[in-house]
Scaffold this motif. Structure first.
Motif, mmCIF file in Angstrom:
data_model
loop_
_atom_site.group_PDB
_atom_site.id
_atom_site.type_symbol
_atom_site.label_atom_id
_atom_site.label_comp_id
_atom_site.label_asym_id
_atom_site.label_seq_id
_atom_site.Cartn_x
_atom_site.Cartn_y
_atom_site.Cartn_z
ATOM 1 N N LYS A 128 -7.355 15.577 -1.686
ATOM 2 C CA LYS A 128 -7.799 16.084 -2.988
ATOM 3 C C LYS A 128 -6.701 15.930 -4.035
ATOM 4 N N HIS A 129 -5.469 16.204 -3.640
ATOM 5 C CA HIS A 129 -4.306 16.076 -4.532
ATOM 6 C C HIS A 129 -3.300 15.158 -3.849
ATOM 7 N N MET A 130 -2.857 14.115 -4.572
ATOM 8 C CA MET A 130 -1.896 13.165 -4.007
ATOM 9 C C MET A 130 -0.717 12.986 -4.960
ATOM 10 N N LEU A 131 0.469 12.948 -4.383
ATOM 11 C CA LEU A 131 1.673 12.608 -5.130
ATOM 12 C C LEU A 131 2.304 11.403 -4.450
ATOM 13 N N PHE A 132 2.661 10.419 -5.260
ATOM 14 C CA PHE A 132 3.348 9.225 -4.776
ATOM 15 C C PHE A 132 4.741 9.223 -5.390
ATOM 16 N N VAL A 133 5.754 9.016 -4.557
ATOM 17 C CA VAL A 133 7.133 8.923 -5.033
ATOM 18 C C VAL A 133 7.710 7.626 -4.496
ATOM 19 N N PHE A 134 8.063 6.724 -5.397
ATOM 20 C CA PHE A 134 8.691 5.453 -5.030
ATOM 21 C C PHE A 134 10.141 5.543 -5.471
ATOM 22 N N ASP A 135 11.050 5.677 -4.516
ATOM 23 C CA ASP A 135 12.477 5.797 -4.813
ATOM 24 C C ASP A 135 13.144 4.441 -4.590
ATOM 25 N N GLU A 136 14.083 4.096 -5.433
ATOM 26 C CA GLU A 136 14.716 2.765 -5.404
ATOM 27 C C GLU A 136 13.622 1.705 -5.490
ATOM 28 N N SER A 137 12.740 1.878 -6.461
ATOM 29 C CA SER A 137 11.501 1.099 -6.523
ATOM 30 C C SER A 137 11.686 -0.388 -6.783
ATOM 31 N N THR A 138 12.822 -0.810 -7.296
ATOM 32 C CA THR A 138 12.999 -2.251 -7.509
ATOM 33 C C THR A 138 13.043 -3.001 -6.180
ATOM 34 N N GLY A 139 13.241 -2.301 -5.078
ATOM 35 C CA GLY A 139 13.224 -2.915 -3.753
ATOM 36 C C GLY A 139 11.902 -2.747 -3.035
ATOM 37 N N ILE A 140 10.886 -2.242 -3.728
ATOM 38 C CA ILE A 140 9.574 -2.019 -3.120
ATOM 39 C C ILE A 140 8.621 -3.117 -3.581
ATOM 40 N N ASP A 141 7.986 -3.760 -2.629
ATOM 41 C CA ASP A 141 7.098 -4.887 -2.898
ATOM 42 C C ASP A 141 5.856 -4.455 -3.678
ATOM 43 N N SER A 142 5.273 -5.394 -4.383
ATOM 44 C CA SER A 142 4.104 -5.115 -5.231
ATOM 45 C C SER A 142 2.909 -4.588 -4.446
ATOM 46 N N ILE A 143 2.779 -4.918 -3.153
ATOM 47 C CA ILE A 143 1.633 -4.448 -2.367
ATOM 48 C C ILE A 143 1.574 -2.918 -2.324
ATOM 49 N N TYR A 144 2.726 -2.254 -2.373
ATOM 50 C CA TYR A 144 2.739 -0.792 -2.379
ATOM 51 C C TYR A 144 2.149 -0.245 -3.671
ATOM 52 N N PHE A 145 2.480 -0.871 -4.772
ATOM 53 C CA PHE A 145 1.912 -0.456 -6.049
ATOM 54 C C PHE A 145 0.408 -0.691 -6.053
ATOM 55 N N THR A 146 -0.008 -1.849 -5.571
ATOM 56 C CA THR A 146 -1.433 -2.184 -5.519
ATOM 57 C C THR A 146 -2.188 -1.186 -4.645
ATOM 58 N N THR A 147 -1.642 -0.878 -3.488
ATOM 59 C CA THR A 147 -2.299 0.052 -2.571
ATOM 60 C C THR A 147 -2.351 1.457 -3.151
ATOM 61 N N ALA A 148 -1.245 1.931 -3.728
ATOM 62 C CA ALA A 148 -1.235 3.272 -4.319
ATOM 63 C C ALA A 148 -2.239 3.375 -5.466
ATOM 64 N N LYS A 149 -2.404 2.308 -6.218
ATOM 65 C CA LYS A 149 -3.373 2.327 -7.327
ATOM 66 C C LYS A 149 -4.787 2.578 -6.834
ATOM 67 N N THR A 150 -5.111 2.131 -5.613
ATOM 68 C CA THR A 150 -6.462 2.357 -5.088
ATOM 69 C C THR A 150 -6.684 3.823 -4.729
ATOM 70 N N MET A 151 -5.606 4.576 -4.538
ATOM 71 C CA MET A 151 -5.723 5.988 -4.164
ATOM 72 C C MET A 151 -5.469 6.929 -5.338
ATOM 73 N N PHE A 152 -4.827 6.427 -6.388
ATOM 74 C CA PHE A 152 -4.424 7.247 -7.527
ATOM 75 C C PHE A 152 -5.625 7.529 -8.431
ATOM 76 N N LYS A 153 -5.798 8.800 -8.786
ATOM 77 C CA LYS A 153 -6.831 9.209 -9.739
ATOM 78 C C LYS A 153 -6.122 9.737 -10.985
ATOM 79 N N ASN A 154 -6.512 9.248 -12.131
ATOM 80 C CA ASN A 154 -5.867 9.624 -13.391
ATOM 81 C C ASN A 154 -6.561 10.829 -14.023
ATOM 82 N N ASP A 155 -6.814 11.854 -13.212
ATOM 83 C CA ASP A 155 -7.523 13.039 -13.706
ATOM 84 C C ASP A 155 -6.713 14.325 -13.548
ATOM 85 N N GLY A 156 -5.429 14.183 -13.216
ATOM 86 C CA GLY A 156 -4.578 15.354 -13.023
ATOM 87 C C GLY A 156 -4.483 15.797 -11.583
ATOM 88 N N SER A 157 -5.311 15.226 -10.703
ATOM 89 C CA SER A 157 -5.237 15.597 -9.291
ATOM 90 C C SER A 157 -4.181 14.779 -8.548
#
Length: 184
Positions: A128-157
């Protein structure tokens, strides 16, 4: 309870940098996505740890996924701060092991740390509520951003915090920063 109130009252952090306060306040305002760009040892990861603890204690059910490019950073820096903050504040110690980057109080209430090696490792989590934290993100591949976007809701949850040392324009973090969809 707001993240800043939580830091002061629950974690009893004696001093918060104004930039850390701005990060915390931005995370709970639209677009609920924050990119923090700064140098080393300025308190980004400490703030991320406090925000992980705040989310964990204030969103049940809820999930937190922390991602870093190296396991050593995940365990020895980010999750070390998460543990120390909880220990000092005498909060629940829901960790699954003495050094494991994971805590949970039930199947729908958890925080986990994942090393950025396989993008699908974060998929399929839809609390119901998800928080994503990408630390040292310049070393994180784009697939993580793509995958997190499928789970992220821009409604405050959901919330999404990306931390980096801005050293390259050839990263997904740079592209996200340029998109205009993030608070910086």
């Amino acid at each position: 309870m707001s993240p800043v109130e939580y830091a002061r009252e629950v974690l009893q952090i004696p001093y918060l940098w104004p930039a850390q306060v701005r990060i915390a306040e931005a995370l709970v305002r639209p677009p609920y996505r924050v990119i923090v760009k700064s140098g080393h040892k300025l308190g980004k990861t400490f703030a991320a740890a406090w925000l992980v603890n705040w989310w964990y204690d204030n969103h049940d059910p809820g999930g937190i996924i922390t991602v870093a490019p190296r396991h050593e950073h995940l365990v020895n820096i980010l999750w070390k701060d998460i543990r120390l903050q909880r220990l000092r504040a005498k909060l629940s110690q829901d960790f699954i092991g003495p050094r494991a980057p994971e805590m949970r109080s039930g199947p729908g209430h958890y925080a986990i740390g994942i090393t950025a090696t396989k993008g699908e490792a974060i998929s399929g989590r839809h609390e119901k509520h998800m928080l994503f934290v990408f630390d040292e993100s310049t070393g994180i591949d784009s697939i993580y951003f793509t995958t997190a976007k499928t789970m992220f809701k821009n409604d405050g949850s959901c919330g999404w915090l990306v931390l980096c040392n801005p050293v390259s324009t050839a990263t997904q973090t740079y592209l996200e920063d340029q998109s205009g969809e993030w608070t910086v």
